[in-house]
Design a protein around this motif. Sequence first.
Motif, PDB file in Angstrom:
ATOM      1  N   PRO A  25       0.833  -1.211   0.000  1.00 51.84           N
ATOM      2  CA  PRO A  25       0.000   0.000   0.000  1.00 51.84           C
ATOM      3  C   PRO A  25       0.868   1.262   0.000  1.00 51.84           C
ATOM      4  O   PRO A  25       1.943   1.282   0.591  1.00 51.84           O
ATOM      5  CB  PRO A  25      -0.799  -0.110   1.297  1.00 51.84           C
ATOM      6  N   HIS A  29      -1.185   7.626   0.335  1.00 52.60           N
ATOM      7  CA  HIS A  29      -2.607   7.316   0.171  1.00 52.60           C
ATOM      8  C   HIS A  29      -3.189   6.770   1.480  1.00 52.60           C
ATOM      9  O   HIS A  29      -4.333   7.078   1.832  1.00 52.60           O
ATOM     10  CB  HIS A  29      -2.764   6.306  -0.965  1.00 52.60           C
ATOM     11  N   THR A  30      -2.413   5.977   2.203  1.00 58.02           N
ATOM     12  CA  THR A  30      -2.872   5.428   3.473  1.00 58.02           C
ATOM     13  C   THR A  30      -3.054   6.526   4.512  1.00 58.02           C
ATOM     14  O   THR A  30      -4.060   6.546   5.232  1.00 58.02           O
ATOM     15  CB  THR A  30      -1.891   4.357   3.990  1.00 58.02           C
ATOM     16  N   SER A  33      -6.166   8.396   3.720  1.00 61.50           N
ATOM     17  CA  SER A  33      -7.332   7.589   4.084  1.00 61.50           C
ATOM     18  C   SER A  33      -7.568   7.566   5.583  1.00 61.50           C
ATOM     19  O   SER A  33      -8.716   7.565   6.041  1.00 61.50           O
ATOM     20  CB  SER A  33      -7.174   6.162   3.558  1.00 61.50           C
ATOM     21  N   LEU A  34      -6.490   7.568   6.369  1.00 61.46           N
ATOM     22  CA  LEU A  34      -6.632   7.611   7.828  1.00 61.46           C
ATOM     23  C   LEU A  34      -7.362   8.875   8.265  1.00 61.46           C
ATOM     24  O   LEU A  34      -8.259   8.827   9.106  1.00 61.46           O
ATOM     25  CB  LEU A  34      -5.265   7.555   8.505  1.00 61.46           C
ATOM     26  N   GLN A 109      -4.541   3.222  14.387  1.00 56.84           N
ATOM     27  CA  GLN A 109      -4.197   3.086  12.974  1.00 56.84           C
ATOM     28  C   GLN A 109      -2.840   3.711  12.662  1.00 56.84           C
ATOM     29  O   GLN A 109      -2.019   3.115  11.955  1.00 56.84           O
ATOM     30  CB  GLN A 109      -5.296   3.710  12.109  1.00 56.84           C
ATOM     31  N   VAL A 113       0.682   1.884  11.330  1.00 61.11           N
ATOM     32  CA  VAL A 113       1.466   2.323  10.172  1.00 61.11           C
ATOM     33  C   VAL A 113       2.916   2.582  10.575  1.00 61.11           C
ATOM     34  O   VAL A 113       3.854   2.152   9.894  1.00 61.11           O
ATOM     35  CB  VAL A 113       0.842   3.580   9.524  1.00 61.11           C
ATOM     36  N   PHE A 120       4.662  -0.444   3.782  1.00 62.04           N
ATOM     37  CA  PHE A 120       4.088   0.615   2.964  1.00 62.04           C
ATOM     38  C   PHE A 120       5.132   1.164   2.007  1.00 62.04           C
ATOM     39  O   PHE A 120       6.294   1.337   2.361  1.00 62.04           O
ATOM     40  CB  PHE A 120       3.543   1.744   3.847  1.00 62.04           C
ATOM     41  N   ASN A 147      -9.838   1.464   1.395  1.00 58.81           N
ATOM     42  CA  ASN A 147      -8.379   1.530   1.260  1.00 58.81           C
ATOM     43  C   ASN A 147      -7.677   1.088   2.533  1.00 58.81           C
ATOM     44  O   ASN A 147      -6.657   0.387   2.482  1.00 58.81           O
ATOM     45  CB  ASN A 147      -7.934   2.949   0.901  1.00 58.81           C
ATOM     46  N   LEU A 148      -8.200   1.492   3.690  1.00 59.11           N
ATOM     47  CA  LEU A 148      -7.587   1.094   4.951  1.00 59.11           C
ATOM     48  C   LEU A 148      -7.729  -0.400   5.200  1.00 59.11           C
ATOM     49  O   LEU A 148      -6.781  -1.042   5.675  1.00 59.11           O
ATOM     50  CB  LEU A 148      -8.187   1.877   6.124  1.00 59.11           C
ATOM     51  N   ALA A 151      -5.124  -1.950   3.060  1.00 53.89           N
ATOM     52  CA  ALA A 151      -3.765  -1.654   3.534  1.00 53.89           C
ATOM     53  C   ALA A 151      -3.411  -2.462   4.767  1.00 53.89           C
ATOM     54  O   ALA A 151      -2.296  -2.961   4.906  1.00 53.89           O
ATOM     55  CB  ALA A 151      -3.632  -0.160   3.823  1.00 53.89           C
ATOM     56  N   PHE A 152      -4.359  -2.611   5.685  1.00 50.97           N
ATOM     57  CA  PHE A 152      -4.070  -3.309   6.929  1.00 50.97           C
ATOM     58  C   PHE A 152      -4.146  -4.829   6.755  1.00 50.97           C
ATOM     59  O   PHE A 152      -3.645  -5.571   7.588  1.00 50.97           O
ATOM     60  CB  PHE A 152      -4.992  -2.849   8.046  1.00 50.97           C
TER      61      PHE A 152
END
Length: 154
Positions: A25, A29-30, A33-34, A109, A113, A120, A147-148, A151-152
């Motif tokens: 991811p 972008h992450t 999104s957060l 979150q 990350v 990432f 997206n999250l 990603a996760f």
Amino acid sequence: MKPTALWAAHLGTETSLPAVVNTAPDLKHTLDSLVVSNWNDLMANDPGGQVDIEYRIAADGSIEYLRLWACSRGGFCDLICQYSMFWKWSNTEAVSFGPRYKAKALAEQLNYVLQHQGNFSSLVEPGRMLLQVRPPSDQERDAAHHNLSAAFAA
């Protein structure tokens, strides 16, 4: 003698090299999104403002520091939270929040990350970065949640 073209040597395929697909991811972008997925917690007092995400990528690709700022339409910015890998005096590497902000989901979150930065892809050169997130639409919130999740799960 002229060398045989690479595609001709492999039964007509254009290349014999596998396509490299980056499934990691994207960090930028992450982070966006957060903020979007936690918008109501962060911007309850000023839903028309914006959130600035300020961070710095070190030469090794890690995040040196990260700050989230709540910026009102009038231009005033208030620190939401921050992280720095250089807090030698601190007993924690966790994100710390400003006095007016408590967002448990965002804290969890962001800590994920930061603890899994290698998962990432930053896709940027080392240096200071600034993202500005404006009030999201319902579709943007739905996309951020999706997206999250992706990603996760990676």
